[in-house]
Design an enzyme around this catalytic site. Sequence first.
Site, PDB file in Angstrom:
ATOM      1  N   LYS A 179       0.845  -1.186   0.000  1.00  0.00           N
ATOM      2  CA  LYS A 179       0.000   0.000   0.000  1.00  0.00           C
ATOM      3  C   LYS A 179       0.879   1.235   0.000  1.00  0.00           C
ATOM      4  O   LYS A 179       1.934   1.248   0.643  1.00  0.00           O
ATOM      5  CB  LYS A 179      -0.917   0.031   1.235  1.00  0.00           C
ATOM      6  CG  LYS A 179      -1.721   1.321   1.392  1.00  0.00           C
ATOM      7  CD  LYS A 179      -2.479   1.350   2.706  1.00  0.00           C
ATOM      8  CE  LYS A 179      -3.145   2.707   2.920  1.00  0.00           C
ATOM      9  NZ  LYS A 179      -3.865   2.811   4.202  1.00  0.00           N
ATOM     10  N   GLU A 224      -8.429  12.177  12.513  1.00  0.00           N
ATOM     11  CA  GLU A 224      -7.625  11.022  12.912  1.00  0.00           C
ATOM     12  C   GLU A 224      -6.734  11.353  14.099  1.00  0.00           C
ATOM     13  O   GLU A 224      -5.824  12.178  14.004  1.00  0.00           O
ATOM     14  CB  GLU A 224      -6.775  10.526  11.742  1.00  0.00           C
ATOM     15  CG  GLU A 224      -6.085   9.209  12.031  1.00  0.00           C
ATOM     16  CD  GLU A 224      -5.800   8.392  10.784  1.00  0.00           C
ATOM     17  OE1 GLU A 224      -5.244   7.305  10.919  1.00  0.00           O
ATOM     18  OE2 GLU A 224      -6.123   8.861   9.672  1.00  0.00           O
ATOM     19  N   GLU A 268      -7.440  -1.736   2.584  1.00  0.00           N
ATOM     20  CA  GLU A 268      -6.657  -0.546   2.933  1.00  0.00           C
ATOM     21  C   GLU A 268      -6.684  -0.311   4.437  1.00  0.00           C
ATOM     22  O   GLU A 268      -5.659   0.019   5.062  1.00  0.00           O
ATOM     23  CB  GLU A 268      -7.235   0.668   2.197  1.00  0.00           C
ATOM     24  CG  GLU A 268      -6.516   1.974   2.496  1.00  0.00           C
ATOM     25  CD  GLU A 268      -7.192   3.178   1.856  1.00  0.00           C
ATOM     26  OE1 GLU A 268      -6.892   4.296   2.303  1.00  0.00           O
ATOM     27  OE2 GLU A 268      -8.021   3.001   0.937  1.00  0.00           O
ATOM     28  N   GLU A 406     -11.415  11.269  -4.461  1.00  0.00           N
ATOM     29  CA  GLU A 406     -11.301  11.193  -3.001  1.00  0.00           C
ATOM     30  C   GLU A 406     -10.466  12.348  -2.457  1.00  0.00           C
ATOM     31  O   GLU A 406     -10.826  12.967  -1.448  1.00  0.00           O
ATOM     32  CB  GLU A 406     -10.687   9.866  -2.574  1.00  0.00           C
ATOM     33  CG  GLU A 406     -10.515   9.726  -1.075  1.00  0.00           C
ATOM     34  CD  GLU A 406      -9.959   8.375  -0.656  1.00  0.00           C
ATOM     35  OE1 GLU A 406      -9.200   8.338   0.348  1.00  0.00           O
ATOM     36  OE2 GLU A 406     -10.270   7.370  -1.310  1.00  0.00           O
TER      37      GLU A 406
END
Length: 422
Positions: A179, A224, A268, A406
């Site tokens: 990733k 986050e 992900e 996104e």
Amino acid sequence: MLARVILDFGSARMRATTVAIDDPGPLEAFLPESGPCTAFIRRGEGFVGLGEAARFETDRLEAADVWWDEISNQIDHDSEMPGEFGTGPIAVGSFTFDPDRSEDRSVLVIPRIIIGRRGGVFWMTKLGAARGDMALPARRERVASPVNPTAVGGAMGEDIWTRIVGEVVDLIRNDEVHKVVLARDLIVRADEPLDLRYLLDRLIENYPMTWAYLVDGMIGATPELLLRRQGGLVTSRVLAGTVWREGDTVDPLQLAAELARSQKDISEHEFAVASVAEALAPYCQAMNVPEAPSVLKLPNVMHLATDITGSVGPDTGALALAAALHPSAAVCGTPTHLALDIISELESLDRGRYAGPVGWTDMYGDGEWAIALRGGQVRPETPQEIQLFAGAGIVADSDPSVELAETGAKLVPMLQALGLDS
């Protein structure tokens, strides 16, 4: 290692005084028109910091941790509310994403005045003051909205960025990496210097469930939380996997269900959760990692979210934990060293302090460190200009055009704050 220290102690030791105050109202209203200031606010709780008693510029979280430990041992703290989480002298910081590949510098500052609110507790801390000198600063009267803000492009065009995403997908499908999180930027320029207090007001108003931050020109509203350390408990919120609304007719429940079933987003997310759990494990006597994520709903996007908790010993503080966790797969990729190399080679962008830890720590090792997302940076030499950032996690099933969309959705909070959301 770069290190620059600016002290304003005036003597070998410094007095700090913390007193309980009446409800001060919106914390952001105390941010001054000029001079250094900081903020870290969620749902009206957190703090604002005014002025600087000391400042440390470095390129390593570990160095900042050592410096704060030395400095905090020189502070004599007189408090009316000992033991209350977040009260007293604190260090507030913003750190680069990749110090080995950035011309920016990380910074840790000690505010001279802190005004805070948490759980019905209100306080003020002043460094260099006694109890007889604890009057609240004046609240501001007004802030200025951006004058003629205009988006003027970024380091690369959208077509180039999507082509690079395609290259990374090929690397992943060839098993060269699992990733990679790729970011892009957008410059917004106004006719006059930007008042970051205005942008912070809009972010707090529009995105109350996020952590709104302001540290040394870095501003944003991140969903986050890299970690919170409170006593022996550490908590980390992992976000990876995103869906967004396009128009008001889309059913949010349907979107949430699609996200929860998306194998691409689940994959992900699993990479990100595993990276945080593995980084925390050496510091925790016990740890809880939920088997399945929940869906975090924000005004413009939804994320898969997992809250990891663990118990840590008294010798492991919040800054040391932030150093261990950063960079996680949520903002970098996995394996970390390969993802960092690919980002450096293909992204054509100095992220600076974007996607780095931003937050605070106190004298006892407690604190909160978020990831500097959904934000941008204003530099002293160009106060009328802000560089916005947004990223997307690329895995084997990624579609470059969807990943571009996104990043566009993730730019919305700052564009709204700047008055460019239409």
